[in-house]
Design an enzyme around this catalytic site. Structure first.
Site, PDB file in Angstrom:
ATOM      1  N   ALA A  85       0.725  -1.184   0.113  1.00 40.19           N
ATOM      2  CA  ALA A  85       0.077   0.073  -0.051  1.00 40.19           C
ATOM      3  C   ALA A  85       0.770   1.264   0.046  1.00 40.19           C
ATOM      4  CB  ALA A  85      -0.710  -0.052   1.068  1.00 40.19           C
TER       5      ALA A  85
ATOM      6  N   ASP B  81       2.467  -4.496  12.900  1.00 33.48           N
ATOM      7  CA  ASP B  81       2.171  -3.709  11.508  1.00 33.48           C
ATOM      8  C   ASP B  81       1.037  -3.040  11.769  1.00 33.48           C
ATOM      9  OD1 ASP B  81       3.026  -2.574   9.352  1.00 33.48           O
ATOM     10  OD2 ASP B  81       1.896  -4.092   7.826  1.00 33.48           O
TER      11      ASP B  81
END
Length: 391
Positions: free
Chosen positions: A137, A270
């Site tokens: 992303a 994350d």
């Protein structure tokens, strides 16, 4: 002033008293008193998360990163057992990355507790693959080749706090860049890459010693072999970081990868700012428009196959590593304490021994693999407890 805790060590199962003074463990002695409650506490070294992009509505990668954002992320993580974390600054413009580095450095300089819980910064990008899939992303517009002068500028802004950098080995100039970082004490992790075997070996030879969220930041479809996931799994010189949130890696993949790496893996969250927020669509620096599903999966709206970080805290990864990966409690806890401390070269963290920092996570294990954090201790001081939170 001395403080004391009693519970079972995660590494040996032995019931002990741990005493600390001035933020340091002074003694660990056997506890002979009878257990008074069925849900007796387990005691482990404080949990370490090497990859935190944000949490609980606070973003470390927005247009402007503030000291308030950093403090709120830290306090939110305390309630989930984390005592040390690496604020993770991702791909962006040079100015935005520099501003985030300055903010984190200032927050640590102005707040002693933050200086204690932030042992270093993780720079994840912008020296990554621009290819769809491996890029994940990250914003393609800001992907670029390694630039030592640019990195030095960011390191200066960070007050020397950048401790970990994720790099794609196939980028032009990657090998000498990795070597230069390692010579200055910065750890290098391979990630968001489509490197071939030769490029991966060159990165390892230059000093790269870790793999960032291995199995993710990859093409949806790969040659069965060889490919860059197999190569990193097979490389004993690489310690793999895994996101075991139940979405980044399927159960069989997680189990196989944990077995392949044996004692050379680390669990990370994350996590991004949407952790703990209700399902819906959100705007984000990570993935632009993202969608948080009711089951906790966080994906880009443009391509639901691409994840946009995790919305789960590190404790969920510990639970899933046991439940889905089939590993023991000791092995799961080692993956968030001993191993990250060793991989990063932080000898005062990640262990229960006299002379180590008195960073502790106290918890109960319920229903086989569900973990309930009861108390979080940083430098001998309780920064969160179930009892205080319920008042």
């Amino acid at each position: 002033m001395r403080t004391r805790w009693t519970g079972r060590r995660c590494d040996s199962g032995e019931r002990v008293h741990i005493e600390a003074e001035d933020g340091v463990i002074q003694s660990i002695l056997p506890a002979s008193e009878p257990v008074e409650r069925e849900d007796e506490l387990w005691i482990s070294p404080g949990w370490i998360d090497l990859q935190v992009n944000g949490f609980a509505g606070f973003d470390l990668n927005g247009d402007v990163t503030t000291e308030h954002d950093i403090a709120e992320v830290a306090h939110a993580l305390f309630s989930h057992g984390v005592t040390s974390f690496c604020p993770t600054v991702i791909t962006g413009s040079a100015a935005r990355i520099r501003q985030a580095m300055r903010a984190i450095h200032a927050a640590c300089e102005n707040n002693g507790l933050l200086a204690e819980v932030i042992p270093g910064i993780h720079l994840e990008g912008p020296y990554l693959s621009a290819e769809d899939g491996p890029r994940g992303a990250h914003d393609r517009a800001h992907i670029r080749n390694p630039d030592p002068a640019e990195f030095a500028d960011w390191q200066q802004a960070a007050g020397g706090r950048i401790a970990l950098c994720t790099v794609a080995p196939e980028k032009e100039g990657a090998a000498p860049f990795i070597r230069e970082l390692c010579e200055t004490g910065v750890k290098v992790s391979i990630g968001h890459t489509m490197a071939n075997p030769e490029q991966l070996q060159q990165a390892v030879a230059a000093g790269a010693a870790m793999s960032t969220h291995l199995g993710n930041g990859a093409h949806p479809v790969l040659p069965r072999h060889p490919n860059y996931i197999w190569e990193q799994l097979a490389e004993d010189a690489l310690t793999a970081m895994f996101i075991a949130d139940g979405h980044h890696l399927g159960a069989s993949a997680l189990k196989s990868m944990l077995r392949a790496k044996q004692n050379r893996f680390i669990l990370v969250s994350d996590s991004v700012m949407f952790g703990g927020m209700p399902p819906g669509r959100y705007r984000s620096a990570i993935g632009h428009e993202v969608e948080l599903l009711a089951n906790g999966r966080l994906q880009t709206a443009a391509d639901p196959r691409i994840l946009a970080g995790s919305a789960q805290p590190l404790v969920c990864g510990i639970e899933n590593a046991m439940k889905l990966g089939g590993i023991s409690l000791k092995d799961a806890i080692d993956a968030v304490t001993k191993r990250p401390a060793e991989a990063m070269g932080w000898p005062g963290l990640g262990s229960l021994r006299a002379g180590a920092r008195a960073n502790l996570t106290l918890f109960c294990v319920e229903a086989g693999s569900r973990i309930r954090v009861r108390q979080t201790v940083v430098g001998g001081r309780t920064v969160w407890s179930e009892e205080l939170a319920s008042r």
